[in-house]
Design an enzyme around this catalytic site. Structure first.
Site, PDB file in Angstrom:
ATOM      1  N   GLU A 250     -15.124   8.147   4.322  1.00  0.00           N
ATOM      2  CA  GLU A 250     -16.013   7.086   4.799  1.00  0.00           C
ATOM      3  C   GLU A 250     -17.294   7.015   3.968  1.00  0.00           C
ATOM      4  O   GLU A 250     -17.743   7.987   3.413  1.00  0.00           O
ATOM      5  CB  GLU A 250     -16.354   7.290   6.284  1.00  0.00           C
ATOM      6  N   LYS A 251     -17.867   5.819   3.952  1.00  0.00           N
ATOM      7  CA  LYS A 251     -19.116   5.628   3.214  1.00  0.00           C
ATOM      8  C   LYS A 251     -20.292   5.661   4.182  1.00  0.00           C
ATOM      9  O   LYS A 251     -20.102   5.675   5.406  1.00  0.00           O
ATOM     10  CB  LYS A 251     -19.064   4.310   2.474  1.00  0.00           C
TER      11      LYS A 251
ATOM     12  N   GLN B  84     -32.532   8.584  -1.037  1.00  0.00           N
ATOM     13  CA  GLN B  84     -31.643   7.794  -1.898  1.00  0.00           C
ATOM     14  C   GLN B  84     -31.637   6.339  -1.405  1.00  0.00           C
ATOM     15  O   GLN B  84     -31.642   6.095  -0.208  1.00  0.00           O
ATOM     16  CB  GLN B  84     -30.180   8.276  -1.841  1.00  0.00           C
ATOM     17  N   THR B  85     -31.579   5.436  -2.339  1.00  0.00           N
ATOM     18  CA  THR B  85     -31.545   4.016  -1.950  1.00  0.00           C
ATOM     19  C   THR B  85     -30.240   3.365  -2.406  1.00  0.00           C
ATOM     20  O   THR B  85     -29.649   3.742  -3.424  1.00  0.00           O
ATOM     21  CB  THR B  85     -32.717   3.241  -2.578  1.00  0.00           C
TER      22      THR B  85
ATOM     23  N   ASP C 278       0.868  -1.191   0.000  1.00  0.00           N
ATOM     24  CA  ASP C 278       0.000   0.000   0.000  1.00  0.00           C
ATOM     25  C   ASP C 278       0.894   1.227   0.000  1.00  0.00           C
ATOM     26  O   ASP C 278       2.019   1.181   0.512  1.00  0.00           O
ATOM     27  CB  ASP C 278      -0.892   0.011   1.246  1.00  0.00           C
TER      28      ASP C 278
ATOM     29  N   TYR D 148     -14.363   8.475 -11.096  1.00  0.00           N
ATOM     30  CA  TYR D 148     -14.201   7.151 -10.476  1.00  0.00           C
ATOM     31  C   TYR D 148     -14.783   6.017 -11.329  1.00  0.00           C
ATOM     32  O   TYR D 148     -14.136   4.991 -11.548  1.00  0.00           O
ATOM     33  CB  TYR D 148     -14.879   7.197  -9.107  1.00  0.00           C
TER      34      TYR D 148
END
Ligand code: NAD
Length: 349
Positions: free
Chosen positions: A204-205, A233-234, A47, A162
């Site tokens: 972060e998500k 939002q789904t 990494d 992305y």
């Protein structure tokens, strides 16, 4: 490419060298641990982050800090490897990928150099971590969207930055098989979450962000939560253990060479309901405030799992409520440790 004559290919031997790129990150770090637990004895973890910043480092694993957007580093990393897993990318939740499209696009360098290095090293198999962001965004404009199937990536209109990087890198994987006969595997992940990943700092998500926000609200006594967008939002969210199992299965499926395949759950949930679920886990009810100017991503996205069920006779199935409980617990530990000025994963080594 995809053929129905299934069967699992022989995987690597326990002392074959496995390279995991992006091993300082969430999925890569968990993948290293997964292979170690399965008894593999030679794992090389790479990494670009300095070692103390890796989310986890598994004892006995060769850990290297190197920037894999550089060709020379890829050559060194791939040397003697039998399998290569590319989990390295500059990425994050919507807050990151909407703001830093150039950074996201530049991950093309990692795959471009690493796949060539893997080919030259004569590896048996190469895995690429693609994303649901490779899908045509015009199919995701409604929260009640139909689930995305693999053919929905074309005609292409991927997520800017992305998503296009993922789509082009997928094509590299397809052509290394078509033109040069190197076996490649391509999984399109749909929102992966779980312990040992990003929970603050901007990358972060949603699941990790929700956990942190609920924990912060409980801790501060300020009983409100800020939600990005209007909460309608789904999405579907896949727990890390399903992701790891799926990577292993897809990589070693004889019928999926160079064939992009969804790896996600089909349990669709709105962001509002994700907040409710997290509140329930935290044992608190918060006042909701909606930040309509914040990045919100596409209106709706779900994974159509018809293809994976057909090819692998399996699909990710760990319920969100179960995975979120484990994730919440881990983030709470990290939060408390940081608050106490103690050791968190980032300064653990
Ligand atoms: P992460 O950010 O936690 O890990 C990615 C790691 O790659 C980071 O540690 C980063 O330092 C490393 N990296 C970036 N550029 C590098 C370079 N030039 N050289 C070496 N290392 C580099 O992300 P993650 O969630 O673990 O994602 C892993 C892969 O899965 C990525 O390709 C990502 O695009 C893909 N993916 C993840 C999700 C998800 O929900 N987490 C969804 C779709 C796709």
């Amino acid at each position: 490419m995809a053929s129905k004559s299934s069967a699992k290919s022989a995987g690597p031997k326990k002392d074959d060298l496995i390279l995991v790129a992006g091993a300082g990150g969430f999925i890569g770090g968990n993948l290293v641990k997964y292979f170690t637990d399965k008894g593999f004895t030679r794992i090389r973890a790479v990494d670009k982050k300095p070692l103390p910043h890796w989310y986890q480092r598994t004892p006995g694993v060769e850990c290297i800090c190197a920037d894999l957007s550089e060709e020379a580093n890829c050559k060194k990393a791939a040397q003697d490897a039998v399998e290569v897993y590319n989990l390295a990318a500059d990425m994050g939740g919507m807050g990151f990928i909407e703001r830093f499209r150039i950074e996201c696009l530049r991950s093309i360098l990692v795959n471009t150099h690493l796949i060539e290095a893997a080919y030259r090293a004569g590896v048996n198999r190469y895995f690429f971590s693609s994303s649901a962001c490779a899908y045509n965004v015009t199919l995701q404009e409604d929260p009640n969207c139909r689930a995305l199937k693999e053919t929905d990536a074309y005609p292409a209109m991927a997520e800017r930055g992305y998503g296009w990087e993922k789509l082009v890198s997928e094509m590299f994987c397809q052509e290394y098989w078509a033109e040069r006969g190197m076996k490649t595997a391509i999984a399109r992940f749909h929102n992966v979450y779980g312990p040992w990943g990003t929970w603050d700092g901007g990358r972060e998500k949603a699941p990790a962000a929700m956990c942190r926000k609920v924990i912060e609200a409980k801790d501060s006594g300020k009983k409100e939560i800020i939600i990005w967008g209007d909460g309608t939002q789904t999405r579907s969210f896949m727990y890390i253990d399903d992701c790891l199992k799926g990577i292993d299965m897809i990589m070693h499926a004889a019928n999926l060479i160079a064939t992009p395949i969804n790896l996600g759950t089909s349990e669709l949930i709105s962001i509002n309901d994700l907040v409710s679920l997290t509140e329930k886990i935290g044992g608190i009810k918060l006042q909701r405030k909606y930040d309509l100017g914040a990045p919100r991503g596409v209106a709706g996205r779900n994974s159509d799992n018809t293809f994976i069920k057909k090819m692998l006779n399996w699909e990710p199935g760990i319920p969100l409520s179960q995975g979120m409980k484990a994730t919440y617990k881990w983030i709470e530990q990290q939060y408390q440790a940081r608050k106490a000025g103690g050791v968190t994963v980032k300064d653990h080594f």
